[in-house]
Design a protein around this motif. Structure first.
Motif, PDB file in Angstrom:
ATOM      1  N   GLY A 279      37.709  82.056 -40.772  1.00 23.70           N
ATOM      2  CA  GLY A 279      36.451  81.528 -41.297  1.00 23.70           C
ATOM      3  C   GLY A 279      35.242  82.218 -40.694  1.00 23.70           C
ATOM      4  N   LYS A 280      34.202  81.442 -40.456  1.00 21.06           N
ATOM      5  CA  LYS A 280      32.969  82.028 -39.934  1.00 21.06           C
ATOM      6  C   LYS A 280      33.119  82.572 -38.523  1.00 21.06           C
ATOM      7  CE  LYS A 280      30.916  77.569 -38.517  1.00 21.06           C
ATOM      8  NZ  LYS A 280      31.587  76.592 -39.408  1.00 21.06           N
ATOM      9  N   GLU A 281      34.163  82.120 -37.797  1.00 24.64           N
ATOM     10  CA  GLU A 281      34.389  82.662 -36.455  1.00 24.64           C
ATOM     11  C   GLU A 281      34.714  84.154 -36.512  1.00 24.64           C
ATOM     12  OE1 GLU A 281      33.585  80.855 -33.923  1.00 24.64           O
ATOM     13  OE2 GLU A 281      33.206  79.214 -35.325  1.00 24.64           O
ATOM     14  N   GLU A 282      35.186  84.613 -37.643  1.00 21.08           N
ATOM     15  CA  GLU A 282      35.457  86.036 -37.834  1.00 21.08           C
ATOM     16  C   GLU A 282      34.183  86.860 -37.710  1.00 21.08           C
ATOM     17  OE1 GLU A 282      36.434  88.557 -41.789  1.00 21.08           O
ATOM     18  OE2 GLU A 282      37.954  87.054 -41.299  1.00 21.08           O
ATOM     19  N   MET A 283      33.054  86.285 -38.140  1.00 18.17           N
ATOM     20  CA  MET A 283      31.791  87.009 -38.164  1.00 18.17           C
ATOM     21  C   MET A 283      30.861  86.666 -36.998  1.00 18.17           C
ATOM     22  SD  MET A 283      31.554  89.195 -40.561  1.00 18.17           S
ATOM     23  CE  MET A 283      32.147  89.722 -42.172  1.00 18.17           C
ATOM     24  N   ARG A 284      31.193  85.665 -36.211  1.00 15.81           N
ATOM     25  CA  ARG A 284      30.266  85.239 -35.154  1.00 15.81           C
ATOM     26  C   ARG A 284      29.988  86.344 -34.127  1.00 15.81           C
ATOM     27  NH1 ARG A 284      28.717  79.935 -33.350  1.00 15.81           N
ATOM     28  NH2 ARG A 284      30.307  79.006 -34.706  1.00 15.81           N
ATOM     29  N   PRO A 285      31.008  87.071 -33.608  1.00 15.99           N
ATOM     30  CA  PRO A 285      30.691  88.144 -32.649  1.00 15.99           C
ATOM     31  C   PRO A 285      29.786  89.223 -33.235  1.00 15.99           C
ATOM     32  CG  PRO A 285      33.015  87.580 -32.547  1.00 15.99           C
ATOM     33  CD  PRO A 285      32.467  86.882 -33.753  1.00 15.99           C
ATOM     34  N   LEU A 286      30.029  89.577 -34.507  1.00 16.19           N
ATOM     35  CA  LEU A 286      29.186  90.584 -35.150  1.00 16.19           C
ATOM     36  C   LEU A 286      27.763  90.065 -35.311  1.00 16.19           C
ATOM     37  CD1 LEU A 286      28.860  93.306 -36.558  1.00 16.19           C
ATOM     38  CD2 LEU A 286      29.658  92.236 -38.676  1.00 16.19           C
TER      39      LEU A 286
ATOM     40  N   GLY B  26      37.174  75.596 -48.245  1.00 18.41           N
ATOM     41  CA  GLY B  26      38.629  75.616 -48.095  1.00 18.41           C
ATOM     42  C   GLY B  26      39.035  76.361 -46.843  1.00 18.41           C
ATOM     43  N   TRP B  27      38.133  77.203 -46.351  1.00 13.57           N
ATOM     44  CA  TRP B  27      38.366  77.972 -45.130  1.00 13.57           C
ATOM     45  C   TRP B  27      37.244  77.683 -44.124  1.00 13.57           C
ATOM     46  CZ3 TRP B  27      40.369  79.453 -49.683  1.00 13.57           C
ATOM     47  CH2 TRP B  27      41.681  79.950 -49.698  1.00 13.57           C
ATOM     48  N   THR B  28      36.917  76.415 -43.970  1.00 13.90           N
ATOM     49  CA  THR B  28      35.871  76.003 -43.048  1.00 13.90           C
ATOM     50  C   THR B  28      36.445  74.987 -42.058  1.00 13.90           C
ATOM     51  OG1 THR B  28      35.007  74.001 -44.125  1.00 13.90           O
ATOM     52  CG2 THR B  28      34.319  76.119 -45.042  1.00 13.90           C
ATOM     53  N   GLN B  29      35.622  74.561 -41.116  1.00 15.72           N
ATOM     54  CA  GLN B  29      36.014  73.526 -40.169  1.00 15.72           C
ATOM     55  C   GLN B  29      35.600  72.137 -40.647  1.00 15.72           C
ATOM     56  OE1 GLN B  29      34.118  74.842 -36.574  1.00 15.72           O
ATOM     57  NE2 GLN B  29      35.188  76.801 -36.575  1.00 15.72           N
ATOM     58  N   ASP B  30      34.962  72.072 -41.817  1.00 18.26           N
ATOM     59  CA  ASP B  30      34.494  70.806 -42.360  1.00 18.26           C
ATOM     60  C   ASP B  30      35.498  70.272 -43.373  1.00 18.26           C
ATOM     61  OD1 ASP B  30      32.773  69.349 -44.685  1.00 18.26           O
ATOM     62  OD2 ASP B  30      31.888  68.973 -42.718  1.00 18.26           O
ATOM     63  N   VAL B  31      36.007  69.079 -43.136  1.00 19.48           N
ATOM     64  CA  VAL B  31      37.056  68.517 -43.989  1.00 19.48           C
ATOM     65  C   VAL B  31      36.552  68.292 -45.410  1.00 19.48           C
ATOM     66  CG1 VAL B  31      38.629  66.565 -44.302  1.00 19.48           C
ATOM     67  CG2 VAL B  31      38.163  67.433 -41.993  1.00 19.48           C
TER      68      VAL B  31
ATOM     69  N   PHE C 157      44.926  85.850 -32.085  1.00 16.02           N
ATOM     70  CA  PHE C 157      46.039  85.037 -32.575  1.00 16.02           C
ATOM     71  C   PHE C 157      45.819  83.559 -32.265  1.00 16.02           C
ATOM     72  CE2 PHE C 157      50.201  83.003 -32.155  1.00 16.02           C
ATOM     73  CZ  PHE C 157      50.757  83.312 -33.393  1.00 16.02           C
ATOM     74  N   GLN C 158      45.312  83.268 -31.071  1.00 21.06           N
ATOM     75  CA  GLN C 158      45.039  81.879 -30.720  1.00 21.06           C
ATOM     76  C   GLN C 158      43.969  81.290 -31.635  1.00 21.06           C
ATOM     77  OE1 GLN C 158      46.716  79.950 -28.654  1.00 21.06           O
ATOM     78  NE2 GLN C 158      48.078  81.668 -28.166  1.00 21.06           N
ATOM     79  N   LEU C 159      42.943  82.088 -31.962  1.00 21.23           N
ATOM     80  CA  LEU C 159      41.895  81.631 -32.874  1.00 21.23           C
ATOM     81  C   LEU C 159      42.462  81.382 -34.270  1.00 21.23           C
ATOM     82  CD1 LEU C 159      38.907  81.070 -33.447  1.00 21.23           C
ATOM     83  CD2 LEU C 159      38.604  83.523 -33.853  1.00 21.23           C
ATOM     84  N   ALA C 160      43.263  82.319 -34.759  1.00 25.53           N
ATOM     85  CA  ALA C 160      43.869  82.161 -36.081  1.00 25.53           C
ATOM     86  C   ALA C 160      44.826  80.977 -36.117  1.00 25.53           C
ATOM     87  CB  ALA C 160      44.595  83.445 -36.478  1.00 25.53           C
ATOM     88  N   SER C 161      45.580  80.775 -35.034  1.00 24.16           N
ATOM     89  CA  SER C 161      46.524  79.657 -34.962  1.00 24.16           C
ATOM     90  C   SER C 161      45.797  78.325 -35.006  1.00 24.16           C
ATOM     91  CB  SER C 161      47.350  79.770 -33.677  1.00 24.16           C
ATOM     92  OG  SER C 161      48.256  78.688 -33.575  1.00 24.16           O
ATOM     93  N   TRP C 162      44.706  78.227 -34.275  1.00 24.24           N
ATOM     94  CA  TRP C 162      43.900  76.997 -34.292  1.00 24.24           C
ATOM     95  C   TRP C 162      43.332  76.747 -35.680  1.00 24.24           C
ATOM     96  CZ3 TRP C 162      38.458  77.394 -34.962  1.00 24.24           C
ATOM     97  CH2 TRP C 162      37.786  76.172 -34.952  1.00 24.24           C
ATOM     98  N   PHE C 163      42.800  77.792 -36.323  1.00 21.61           N
ATOM     99  CA  PHE C 163      42.163  77.629 -37.635  1.00 21.61           C
ATOM    100  C   PHE C 163      43.198  77.342 -38.717  1.00 21.61           C
ATOM    101  CE2 PHE C 163      39.791  79.180 -41.404  1.00 21.61           C
ATOM    102  CZ  PHE C 163      38.637  78.426 -41.240  1.00 21.61           C
ATOM    103  N   PHE C 164      44.426  77.810 -38.530  1.00 30.05           N
ATOM    104  CA  PHE C 164      45.491  77.616 -39.509  1.00 30.05           C
ATOM    105  C   PHE C 164      45.872  76.142 -39.644  1.00 30.05           C
ATOM    106  CE2 PHE C 164      50.012  78.689 -40.946  1.00 30.05           C
ATOM    107  CZ  PHE C 164      49.600  79.062 -42.218  1.00 30.05           C
ATOM    108  N   GLN C 165      45.518  75.336 -38.652  1.00 32.00           N
ATOM    109  CA  GLN C 165      45.863  73.911 -38.673  1.00 32.00           C
ATOM    110  C   GLN C 165      44.780  73.045 -39.325  1.00 32.00           C
ATOM    111  OE1 GLN C 165      48.910  73.108 -37.641  1.00 32.00           O
ATOM    112  NE2 GLN C 165      49.240  75.255 -37.066  1.00 32.00           N
ATOM    113  N   ARG C 166      43.725  73.645 -39.853  1.00 30.18           N
ATOM    114  CA  ARG C 166      42.619  72.866 -40.419  1.00 30.18           C
ATOM    115  C   ARG C 166      43.094  72.036 -41.611  1.00 30.18           C
ATOM    116  NH1 ARG C 166      42.916  77.627 -42.740  1.00 30.18           N
ATOM    117  NH2 ARG C 166      42.417  77.835 -44.970  1.00 30.18           N
ATOM    118  N   PRO C 167      42.547  70.846 -41.817  1.00 27.97           N
ATOM    119  CA  PRO C 167      42.877  70.048 -43.009  1.00 27.97           C
ATOM    120  C   PRO C 167      42.341  70.739 -44.267  1.00 27.97           C
ATOM    121  CG  PRO C 167      41.859  68.695 -41.294  1.00 27.97           C
ATOM    122  CD  PRO C 167      41.647  70.121 -40.901  1.00 27.97           C
ATOM    123  N   ARG C 168      43.162  70.783 -45.299  1.00 25.24           N
ATOM    124  CA  ARG C 168      42.755  71.460 -46.532  1.00 25.24           C
ATOM    125  C   ARG C 168      43.731  71.118 -47.659  1.00 25.24           C
ATOM    126  NH1 ARG C 168      45.450  74.718 -42.973  1.00 25.24           N
ATOM    127  NH2 ARG C 168      47.009  76.215 -43.743  1.00 25.24           N
ATOM    128  N   PRO C 169      43.320  71.317 -48.917  1.00 28.98           N
ATOM    129  CA  PRO C 169      44.260  71.142 -50.034  1.00 28.98           C
ATOM    130  C   PRO C 169      45.098  72.418 -50.187  1.00 28.98           C
ATOM    131  CG  PRO C 169      42.074  71.672 -50.860  1.00 28.98           C
ATOM    132  CD  PRO C 169      41.949  71.594 -49.363  1.00 28.98           C
TER     133      PRO C 169
END
Length: 407
Positions: free
Chosen positions: A97-104, A122-127, A287-299
């Protein structure tokens, strides 16, 4: 159910962390301040949803050690560089999600640019944002997203006009229109180009106001792609619409088969299989960032299933030649920079779509400003591994654009 509960706990933890950050803000020093704002996004069904995004900008005066709460509350000055950037991350089964662009965004804001960080619903931290399209039909999803990006880019343009007007009134300066540049990764770059094209037909809400598309001067396409990797597994033997249907059904099912499928889908092995940065120095962190984001609630039916079976691939791109024709048409109004992954001497990975695109553009020739830079990373997401190189390329490109336009 178990996955949803875990996602809910993650969402709850995010809220608690945001609360703690707000309490401690007055004790934090900041270099690039991240401000959270929102606008109302309207779906084709007429439903309205709040959508949160980030603005990254260095505090006024370039201060590097200041009260963070004061920095957040102060009025935003005009960006020192004269440029506002809209950063759009990639969309895939395993992304951040947006964490991909935060360092840039952090690096670019330190160079005097104002940065908006957007992300795919669908790819955010907001349910609530993630579930906004749960009833959208698969065949309509890409079109729904295209309309969303039109609204998002229009909102940014209107927001910039308001900020510029306020800044001019405070400083009693001559009126100067904002300059906007979109920096989009992977297939998002094509969605962004099409959204800007659609905006040419949008009329401003107030008579005499500038049209949104007139503020966008350039687009940076970071490793552009238009086709997702081919799916694997036993469902891939079916027609893609049936495969996507059953994948979504299994992921939402509370049956024994559904639980088995979810366990496989959310396993570390599956995550590794779809992870883009295996074998890189930053592998563990990303990988840790992607793993955490992969668990987000979504349809899952509208996210995982759709992206896996290519329903979010830009429509109508049957070959690289058709995309070349589309990009050449945009050059009549926009300046375009292609940032390409480094060429691997042994083989071409999926990121070769970007290299194939540049080869075709060179072969066919074009009118207008079209340039490219080759980065130091072979990754299909080079901005995550070679962030400084991407920042340097974008910054130099914008500086040259400013000189060429005489701004």
């Amino acid at each position: 159910v178990r996955v949803s509960n875990k996602g809910a706990r993650i969402a709850s933890n995010l809220v608690q962390k945001r609360y703690l950050l707000d309490i401690a803000a007055s004790e934090v020093t900041t270099d690039a301040t991240f401000r959270y704002k929102s606008f109302t996004w309207r779906t084709s069904a007429g439903n309205r949803h709040p959508y949160e995004y980030i603005i990254a900008q260095q505090p006024a005066g370039g201060g590097t050690a200041r009260d963070a709460l004061t920095a957040v509350e102060e009025n935003l000055p005009s960006p020192a560089s004269g440029w506002t950037l809209v950063l759009i991350p990639s969309v895939s089964l395993v992304c951040s999600g947006k964490e991909e662009m935060r360092p840039l965004a952090t690096l670019l804001s330190q160079r005097g640019h104002r940065c908006y960080i957007l992300e795919w619903p669908g790819w955010t931290q907001d349910v609530q944002t993630n579930w906004a399209l749960e009833h959208c039909k698969p065949e309509c999803l890409a079109e729904e997203y295209q309309d969303f990006w039109c609204q998002a880019l229009d909102h940014v343009a209107q927001q910039e006009l308001l900020l510029a007007k306020g800044s001019q009134e405070r400083e009693e300066a001559a009126e100067k229109a904002p300059q906007l540049c979109v920096v989009a990764a992977s297939s998002s770059a094509i969605y962004a180009l099409r959204a800007l094209e659609a905006l040419t037909a949008w009329e401003p809400e107030q008579d005499g106001a500038a049209k949104a598309f007139e503020l966008y001067k350039s687009v940076v396409m970071v490793a552009p792609s238009w086709k997702a990797p081919p799916p694997s597994g036993w469902l891939s033997r079916l027609e893609r619409d049936r495969a996507a249907y059953w994948m979504g059904a299994f992921l939402h099912s509370d049956t024994r088969l559904g639980r088995l499928y979810r366990n496989s889908h959310f396993s570390p092995q599956n995550l590794r299989r779809n992870f883009s940065h295996a074998g890189t120095p930053d592998e563990e962190r990303l990988f840790q960032l992607a793993s955490w984001f992969f668990q987000r609630p979504r349809p899952y039916a509208q996210t995982d299933a759709m992206v896996t079976y290519g329903f979010l691939d830009p429509a109508g791109v049957e070959s690289v030649d058709s995309l070349v024709a589309e990009i050449k048409a945009h050059l009549l109004r926009l300046k375009i920079l292609l940032l390409l992954p480094a060429t691997d001497s042994q083989f071409r990975n999926p990121q070769s779509q970007a290299l194939d695109l540049w080869d075709a553009l060179k072969e066919q020739g074009s009118h207008g400003v079209l340039e490219h830079r080759e980065l130091s990373s072979t990754s299909s997401l080079p901005h995550e591994l070679a962030t400084s190189a991407v920042q340097f390329a974008v910054d130099q490109w914008l500086q040259q654009s400013t000189v060429d336009s005489g701004s």
